[in-house]
Design a protein around this motif. Structure first.
Motif, PDB file in Angstrom:
ATOM      1  N   GLU A  94      43.162  36.101  28.423  1.00 16.69           N
ATOM      2  CA  GLU A  94      43.303  36.479  29.828  1.00 16.69           C
ATOM      3  C   GLU A  94      42.904  35.274  30.661  1.00 16.69           C
ATOM      4  O   GLU A  94      41.882  34.639  30.397  1.00 16.69           O
ATOM      5  CB  GLU A  94      42.396  37.655  30.188  1.00 16.69           C
ATOM      6  CG  GLU A  94      42.772  38.970  29.564  1.00 16.69           C
ATOM      7  CD  GLU A  94      43.940  39.654  30.242  1.00 16.69           C
ATOM      8  OE1 GLU A  94      44.302  39.265  31.378  1.00 16.69           O
ATOM      9  OE2 GLU A  94      44.494  40.577  29.631  1.00 16.69           O
ATOM     10  N   VAL A 110      40.182  38.613  38.105  1.00 15.29           N
ATOM     11  CA  VAL A 110      41.525  39.076  38.463  1.00 15.29           C
ATOM     12  C   VAL A 110      42.497  38.276  37.599  1.00 15.29           C
ATOM     13  O   VAL A 110      42.665  37.063  37.783  1.00 15.29           O
ATOM     14  CB  VAL A 110      41.833  38.862  39.966  1.00 15.29           C
ATOM     15  CG1 VAL A 110      43.209  39.401  40.301  1.00 15.29           C
ATOM     16  CG2 VAL A 110      40.767  39.524  40.829  1.00 15.29           C
ATOM     17  N   ASN A 111      43.127  38.974  36.625  1.00 16.54           N
ATOM     18  CA  ASN A 111      44.029  38.259  35.723  1.00 16.54           C
ATOM     19  C   ASN A 111      45.355  37.957  36.415  1.00 16.54           C
ATOM     20  O   ASN A 111      45.589  38.350  37.552  1.00 16.54           O
ATOM     21  CB  ASN A 111      44.213  39.021  34.403  1.00 16.54           C
ATOM     22  CG  ASN A 111      44.928  40.348  34.575  1.00 16.54           C
ATOM     23  OD1 ASN A 111      45.552  40.622  35.592  1.00 16.54           O
ATOM     24  ND2 ASN A 111      44.813  41.201  33.566  1.00 16.54           N
ATOM     25  N   ALA A 113      48.196  39.159  36.069  1.00 15.15           N
ATOM     26  CA  ALA A 113      48.982  40.350  36.411  1.00 15.15           C
ATOM     27  C   ALA A 113      48.408  41.060  37.634  1.00 15.15           C
ATOM     28  O   ALA A 113      48.954  42.068  38.075  1.00 15.15           O
ATOM     29  CB  ALA A 113      49.031  41.299  35.219  1.00 15.15           C
ATOM     30  N   GLU A 115      45.389  42.497  37.744  1.00 20.94           N
ATOM     31  CA  GLU A 115      44.439  43.539  37.342  1.00 20.94           C
ATOM     32  C   GLU A 115      43.008  43.028  37.519  1.00 20.94           C
ATOM     33  O   GLU A 115      42.713  41.870  37.210  1.00 20.94           O
ATOM     34  CB  GLU A 115      44.666  43.928  35.879  1.00 20.94           C
ATOM     35  CG  GLU A 115      46.049  44.476  35.615  1.00 20.94           C
ATOM     36  CD  GLU A 115      46.362  44.582  34.131  1.00 20.94           C
ATOM     37  OE1 GLU A 115      47.061  45.538  33.772  1.00 20.94           O
ATOM     38  OE2 GLU A 115      45.919  43.723  33.348  1.00 20.94           O
ATOM     39  N   HIS A 116      42.139  43.916  38.003  1.00 25.19           N
ATOM     40  CA  HIS A 116      40.736  43.569  38.210  1.00 25.19           C
ATOM     41  C   HIS A 116      39.913  44.038  37.016  1.00 25.19           C
ATOM     42  O   HIS A 116      40.009  45.184  36.593  1.00 25.19           O
ATOM     43  CB  HIS A 116      40.198  44.237  39.480  1.00 25.19           C
ATOM     44  CG  HIS A 116      40.739  43.642  40.729  1.00 25.19           C
ATOM     45  ND1 HIS A 116      40.032  42.742  41.487  1.00 25.19           N
ATOM     46  CD2 HIS A 116      41.934  43.792  41.346  1.00 25.19           C
ATOM     47  CE1 HIS A 116      40.766  42.376  42.524  1.00 25.19           C
ATOM     48  NE2 HIS A 116      41.927  43.010  42.467  1.00 25.19           N
ATOM     49  N   LEU A 117      39.099  43.138  36.488  1.00 25.34           N
ATOM     50  CA  LEU A 117      38.123  43.453  35.457  1.00 25.34           C
ATOM     51  C   LEU A 117      36.768  43.175  36.100  1.00 25.34           C
ATOM     52  O   LEU A 117      36.431  42.022  36.358  1.00 25.34           O
ATOM     53  CB  LEU A 117      38.323  42.571  34.220  1.00 25.34           C
ATOM     54  CG  LEU A 117      39.742  42.499  33.647  1.00 25.34           C
ATOM     55  CD1 LEU A 117      39.838  41.429  32.584  1.00 25.34           C
ATOM     56  CD2 LEU A 117      40.147  43.843  33.081  1.00 25.34           C
ATOM     57  N   LEU A 134      35.946  49.440  31.386  1.00 28.24           N
ATOM     58  CA  LEU A 134      37.348  49.035  31.386  1.00 28.24           C
ATOM     59  C   LEU A 134      38.145  50.098  30.644  1.00 28.24           C
ATOM     60  O   LEU A 134      37.813  50.451  29.510  1.00 28.24           O
ATOM     61  CB  LEU A 134      37.527  47.676  30.694  1.00 28.24           C
ATOM     62  CG  LEU A 134      36.687  46.507  31.210  1.00 28.24           C
ATOM     63  CD1 LEU A 134      36.855  45.291  30.313  1.00 28.24           C
ATOM     64  CD2 LEU A 134      37.077  46.169  32.634  1.00 28.24           C
ATOM     65  N   ASP A 135      39.175  50.613  31.286  1.00 27.56           N
ATOM     66  CA  ASP A 135      40.017  51.652  30.682  1.00 27.56           C
ATOM     67  C   ASP A 135      39.189  52.820  30.153  1.00 27.56           C
ATOM     68  O   ASP A 135      39.462  53.363  29.081  1.00 27.56           O
ATOM     69  CB  ASP A 135      40.881  51.066  29.560  1.00 27.56           C
ATOM     70  CG  ASP A 135      41.853  50.015  30.069  1.00 27.56           C
ATOM     71  OD1 ASP A 135      42.315  50.137  31.221  1.00 27.56           O
ATOM     72  OD2 ASP A 135      42.151  49.061  29.311  1.00 27.56           O
TER      73      ASP A 135
END
Length: 146
Positions: A94, A110-111, A113, A115-117, A134-135
């Protein structure tokens, strides 16, 4: 006689005044370097030593190794790279931007794509701990400066 005593006291006092500055000038004042900011301390390669998901250690079974790299801020954020080498031989990487909220001790990755982690972090010298959900699963990553 009284004059001789006054002269010797005056001479001793004058010598004391001459020696006094040299006594205080022998010790140098320490100039402390400014302490690096959290953002500056984070910049490095971090080898993940423990990788748990919902309390289960997966490093050594599902994950062979994992590494995170944080580069210095350029403007409003910095760049990160997170690489995970899985036991089945596959690798996931990532990359993207990160920001640090020092007050709340949070880091937002923020990758590419978008998406925020988001992780809470604890940084102490060469040790970094990231924790977050996460998820729907609770991740705790313990890393050492590489």
């Amino acid at each position: 006689m009284k004059n001789a005593i006054l002269n010797s006291k005056f001479l001793a006092f004058a010598l004391f005044l001459l020696i006094l500055p040299s006594l205080t000038s022998c010790k140098k004042d320490k100039v402390e370097a400014p302490k690096p900011t959290v953002r500056e301390q984070l910049v490095s390669d971090w080898e993940i030593k423990s990788f748990t998901i919902d309390g289960v250690e997966v490093k050594g079974s599902i994950i062979n190794s994992s590494k995170m790299e944080f580069e210095a801020y350029t403007g409003a954020d910095g760049d990160f790279k997170w690489t995970i080498h899985f036991a089945d031989g596959s690798t996931e990487t990532e990359t993207g931007d990160y920001t640090v909220d020092v007050e709340d001790k949070e880091i937002d990755l923020v990758n590419e794509a978008g998406e925020h982690l988001q992780f809470d972090f604890d940084l102490a010298g060469d040790d970094l701990e990231l924790s977050g959900t996460l998820d729907g699963e609770r991740y705790i990553l313990k890393a050492e400066r590489d």
